[in-house]
Each structure stands twice: as C-alpha cells, then as structure tokens.
Design an enzyme around this catalytic site. Sequence first.
Site, short mmCIF file in Angstrom:
data_model
loop_
_atom_site.label_atom_id
_atom_site.label_comp_id
_atom_site.label_asym_id
_atom_site.label_seq_id
_atom_site.Cartn_x
_atom_site.Cartn_y
_atom_site.Cartn_z
CB THR A 55 -0.94 -0.04 1.09
OG1 THR A 55 -1.63 -1.11 1.28
CG2 THR A 55 -1.97 1.10 1.20
CD1 TRP A 73 -1.37 1.28 -5.76
CD2 TRP A 73 -2.09 2.94 -4.74
NE1 TRP A 73 -2.45 1.83 -6.61
CE2 TRP A 73 -2.90 2.93 -6.08
CE3 TRP A 73 -2.12 4.22 -4.04
CZ2 TRP A 73 -3.78 4.01 -6.27
CZ3 TRP A 73 -2.93 4.96 -4.36
CH2 TRP A 73 -3.93 4.93 -5.14
CG HIS A 74 -0.29 5.78 -1.20
ND1 HIS A 74 -0.65 4.69 -0.53
CD2 HIS A 74 -1.49 6.67 -0.85
CE1 HIS A 74 -2.09 4.93 -0.33
NE2 HIS A 74 -2.52 5.82 -0.36
N GLY A 75 3.83 5.70 -3.75
CA GLY A 75 5.01 6.47 -4.18
C GLY A 75 5.95 5.35 -4.09
CG PHE A 105 -0.60 8.72 -4.99
CD1 PHE A 105 0.74 9.15 -4.50
CD2 PHE A 105 -1.40 9.43 -4.13
CE1 PHE A 105 1.06 9.77 -3.52
CE2 PHE A 105 -1.07 10.41 -3.01
CZ PHE A 105 0.19 10.69 -2.86
#
Lengths: 465, 369
Positions: A313, A316-318, A465
């Site tokens: 997770t 996924w955001h960066g 993102f």
Amino acid sequence: MVFSSIAFLFVFLPVVLSVYYLVGRKAKNAVLLVASLLFYFYGEPRYTVLLVISSLSDYLHALYIENRRGTKRAKYALVSSIVVNLLLLGVFKYADFLIGAVNGALQTSIPLPHLRLPIGISFFTFQTMSYTIDVYRNKAHAQKNLLSMATYVCLFPQLVAGPIVRYVTVADELDNRAHTLDGFAKGVRRFILGLGKKVLLANSLGALSGELLNGVGSSVMGLWAGTLAFMLQVYFDFSGYSDMAIGLGRLFGFGFPENFDYPFISKSISEFWRRWHMTLGSWFRDYVYIPLGGNRVKPPRWVFNLLVVWALTGLWHGAAWNFVMWGLYLAVVISLEKLLMGRVVEKWPAILRRVYAMLFITLSFVIFNADAGIGWKNVLTGMFGTGGLPVVSAPTAYYLKSYALVCVLGVIGATPLIKKAAVTLRVRQPILAAVLEPVLCCALMVLVVAYLVDGSFNPFLYFRF
Amino acid sequence: MSLKKVEKVKNIALAAVFAGALACGLLLHPLLPDAVVSYSERRYYKQFPKMSASVVLNASWMGEFETYLLDQFPMRDGLRSVKAGALFYTLCQSDNNGVYVKDGNIFKMNGSYKEDSVMRFSEKLNTLVDTYFKKASVYVAVIPDKSQYLRPHAHLQLPYDEMTAVIQAHLHEDIAYIPLKDTLSLQSYYKTDVHWRQESLMPVVERLSAYMGFSVGKNAYQPHEYAPFYGGYYGQLGLSNITPDTLRYLSWDGIDEIEVNDIEHPGLTGVYYEKGLAGMDAYDVFLNGATPVLTLKNSRCTNGKGLLVFRDSFASSLAPLMIEGYERITLVDLRYIESSLLEEYVNLRADDVLFLYGELIPNNSDLLK
C-alpha cells in the site's frame, strides 16, 4: 486534465454532456470512450497509448481465460495479464526507485531512466487487474464488446484518481444504464460539493501547511498545526476528487462506489483505514491480504500478511522509501492495536479513543508528507520539541489566526455534522431545504470559479500516485 | 405541493443551474473579444496559444491553453473581487496573494529576512566602489518599505533596522550610510502601491543634500495631478472597495531645459512621460519607469558636479528633485545591466555616487547583476 480547471468545467464537460445526451443509447459508450481518451490525451498525450495497451491486454486475456476456464492455460493467461500490468507499473512508476535501490545496495551505477509517471497509472492498472482476476475467479463474465471494455478502463470520471471501480460494479451499467433527472441532480450536487472541497478547502489548507512546514519561523505548534492541515488537505483533495468522480459518474448514469466515510471520526487506526480510500483498501484485502491467508492464520503469519499488504500500500502511493516506511509503520501500529493495545483502548471513553487514533494517524502523515519544506524527519523530531524550536513563533501565530476559520470549516467538514444537519433540515423543512440546495450549489460554483480564476493551476495530490 | 413535486422542482432547478453555468462559461468566452491588457493586474493577458504537433504532444500547449482560459474568463476582475471578498470578509483571512490591508492602505508581505543576501549586497557595493569609484564620495541609503510604519509585527515586516545595521557593518569605512527612515512616514507612500509619493520627498532630499553637500531649495514646484491612480498592490489584492490614490508629479520653471537621455528609449526627452499615465503603470510617468541607464542634464547648473545613482524604481521620482544641485545625474539600474558592462555604456565620471535602493533589493540582492 483536472476537474478543477476552466478547460474541464467550461469546455470539456459541457461539450461532452451535450453530445452524450444528444446521441442515441447505442452511441453513448462510444461518446464516453472518445471523450475519455481526449481527457487523458490532454494531460498525457504520449502515454495515451498505455491506456489502449492496458485495455486491449486485459480484454484479450479475460476472453482467453473465460474460453479456457478451469485449465492451466487460464492460469497462465491470468499470470500473463498480471505481469503485463505490473510491468507497466514497474517500468513507468518504479524503475528509478528499484534501480536506485540496486545501485545503493550493490554500489553499482546503473543509469536511471527518469521516465515521467503517467497520470493515474496506479488506478487504471489496478482496475484492469481486478477485472481479469475476477473473470478468472468466475466472479465476472469476460466483456465481449471491446468498446464496452475500453469504456470501462478509460472512463474519464474515475480514470486518473479513482475511486478504483471494479468491473463487476459497473458491468451491467456499461451496457444498460438509466439516465434520470434524480440521478443527474444528485450527480450535480455531489460534483459541486467535491469541487468546493478541493478548491476552497484543500487548496487553502495546502497553503497553510506549506507556510507552516517550510522552515521559516518553525515552531512546535506550527509543525503540529501544519501536519494536521496537511492531513486535512489530503483528505479534502482526495475525497473531493472522489466526490467529483462519483458525481460525474451519476451524470452519465453510473453508480461508483464510495471512497471515504468520514475517517476522522474513527476510534481506532484500523477503523480509520476502513474509512479512508475504501476502494484501495478493499482491493488489497480481496486480491492480496485474503489470498495470503488473511487473519485466519497463526499470529506471526498474520503479522507478515499485514506487513506485506501495508508495504505494498505504501509503495502504491509512491516509489520512495518514505512511503514504504509509512506502510510499515501502519502495519506495526495496526498489529499492535489488534494484538496488544486494542483490548485496553476499547475500554476507553470514545473521545480518548479518537484522540489515540488521531495521534498515530497524524504521525503517519508526517512520514507520508515527503514534500514538507524542512523534510519529514525534521518535522517529526521538531513536533516533539527537539531542535530548540520555540513553542510558537510569529509566523505560526499569524497563519493560525489568518486560517482559523478555514481550519474550523475543515474540521467540521471532515465530520458528518453538515450531512446530518442537511438530512434533519430535509426532514423538518423540506421546502426550505429544496430552495436552499440549488441556491447553495450555485453560490458554491461561483465561489469555486472565482478561486480558480484568481489562482494558479492546482493539480490533485493523488495524480502522482 | 407534495414532497415528490418539491423534490422534482428542486432537481430541475439544480440541473438547470448547473447546465446554465456550464453553458455560460462555454458560450460567453467565444462571444466576447479577447482582452490584451489587464490594467488592474498590470500585465498582458495570455492570447490563444499557437498549436502545433510538437507543443500538443509535449503537453505544453495544454498548460498555455489553461492560462489563456483563466486570463480571458468572462468577468475575470469581478470574480477576483468575489474571491477576495470571500477571503477577507467571510473567512476572515489576513491576506490575499500575500497582500493585506490596514486602514485602507495596501501592503505586501515581503518574505523572510535573508541576511546572506544583505551581506552579499554590501559586498557587491564594495566591489563596485573598488572597481570604479575610488576617488568619488560614495553614499548608501536604503528606503524602508511602507510596512515599516505599521505597528511592529515580526512576520509582516523585514527587520529594517537589523538589515541596515548589517549593511553598514559590511560596507567599506569610507562609504557613508544615510539614514532615511525618520524622513518618511506612512503618508509618504501611495496607499495602493509600493512607491513613495514625489510630493512627500522634500525631507528625503534635504537629508541627502545635508550628507552629500549638494544645494537645493531654489525651485518652486507646481504639482500636477492624475487620478484615479491604481497602484500595483490594488490589482494583486483583488478588492474593489479600496479608494484609489491621486498621483502627483512636480514641475518647476525650467524643467523643459532638463535634457533626458534614456539608453533604451532614445526618443524620450522629458522628465515626465505623461503618456505613461495611461499605460499599465502610471508611476512610469517618472522618467519613463524601468530602464538600465538614464541621464539627466541640467544646463542651469554650472557647478560641474556629476552624480551617479545606482537605483531601483524609487529613484525615478526622487532624481528630478535632486537635479537642481547637479549638472548631471546618471541613473543606473543593475537589475537590467551587467556590472561588467558599465564602462561600455555609462559615463562613470562622477563626484558623488549614491546607492539608493528599497529594502527589498538588499534582501534579494541576486537581482543585481
């Protein structure tokens, strides 16, 4: 193209809406697909081909899987589909990060490709992956119509910043959806509300957090307030975008899933993440966490599952270490909450539980905010009084006074209070509520346009993102 | 009316309001002619960007198109006022675009104090003096921003006293610093602009003459008025309920004999460029505004003295009041000409050299080339 731009609001949207409602039912998907490709092309001309590749790949893979259901070939096709999607992500989003990590670990100097991140790639690849996996799991039928499939993947309201809409959610609506006045009006209200959240609240709170975290006149109170403002900015930015996406979906007859459910009223950290970016959370739950065994395993394995899901997770955001750390931090605090603290915390009064949850969530946003002017590590240490910072400084006092009402509106807006008040008014004074709603929407629209016209171009945070 | 009907009417109203707003935005823009200049914002508006395959494919056209739409949006000034009004009067925010109002006077937040820049400013001046002006009498004065005359607030003002102390501490000993703060007051500045009023500058001229030894006081000045004058801060603020200023410029008997040579605009010869009053910035009436090198020659003065002023825009309104004491005043703006090119374009022979800058220049000294 962003929703909060003049080009979208006063060129793209009126033209697309007009054409969409003028053409017959059979041509509506074609209109949406062409509009969506134009929408993406406007922001990412060269990468539009990636959308086409992603759509075609999953269309063909899903058809193949359905034709060979239950065979090993279907499994290979599923793997192949996932590999294609992960390759797109790996090359365009994670190449620099991975090569940098290898260079750091092995002391090599492999050149970084420095590819620009295609807008929304994390959203549309996750959507297409969920489609193919659902077809493999026999939870969805493969879409035989390429136009419908491409419309699903490219649909502009949710294309670049979610919500992550699974195919099964809109499968029926892709081929047969109703367009009602009630749905259209609800869509308008939701869209304008989201626009207001983004332009009036998120941007103002972003300006405040920028001033308080830029290192000029830093103070302990300023760092706390700046982080809280950043947290609210991200919330209003992203939930505002989700509102706009859901509203636009309704304008075109689609019902998209909710993405936020007032996360700041949560009484635990786990609850917060059940209410925040719900479509991403449920994606990881259904396609990673449960296949790993979920919580029906021994505690060490369960903690491992949590670490994997949250590290992913974070990534996924960066593609940066602070996002990995952010994910791992959340995995650790959620594990502790479930295994140790949870039983103790559950006995606390609601207000204390909310304070406890907010404290840990706030700290997570410090790690999340890699762009803080003075760096997230300095923010974190400064918040706890190290570094000789004063408790409060003149700039902190100035900005807190100046933005006091914005902050109050932000805090109230992050709770269900306004929604509850609107529902009460609708029940007790239906005519007054019916008059007020269009008037307030109109006022909000004028105010948003006034802010847009006076301001600069404001991209959404979640685009990266 | 039944609840169902109320709901239906509401839905129709919502849909109509939304569709109407989108249609207005879509249709009004092409119907209205594109504006070229914004006098309130003091800038040229973006025109429709040229389209080509390369600018579309690299997405730069889209950015320019968005700017164009923002600039040319119908009722742009009115909407900017709506935003400023909401911000100041509804949300009670203290500033808009870094500009704020106190008692009908508009101020700008000038950023944080940069001591490194201030020291670099002194070093720059020392280098110029060492290179060109070893024999001249050299003076330095820093003009306080008008916010210095407000109640002290550590965040809204640069630390002027601290800044000038640092400047003096780092200047060569033979360079004289001329204090100006006590010769000015809030009323010495325009309410809607950063600049000082020419008609309020006599105490400044007297202070300079006392330090530099030039003579003034013989000219009898007659004021000329231009109103309304909307200063630079007016447009940035966005509020339309601020009273504009009256701009005054002073003439005297014999002003026509002053010869003005502007290196960039050879055709301009007068002290006051009255066509500039109708331009984007009426303050350009003073010596035609920004220019790298400009010379004033006073044939009535025969003392043989020459003054070289390194300056920013403040000196444009001050220099005409000092010409009485010199045969020649040369104004050099190092924001527009490299120091290394000075010998090529400027007659550097001068008895007196004055470095006269508003406080923003020392704090942003990298502007000086």
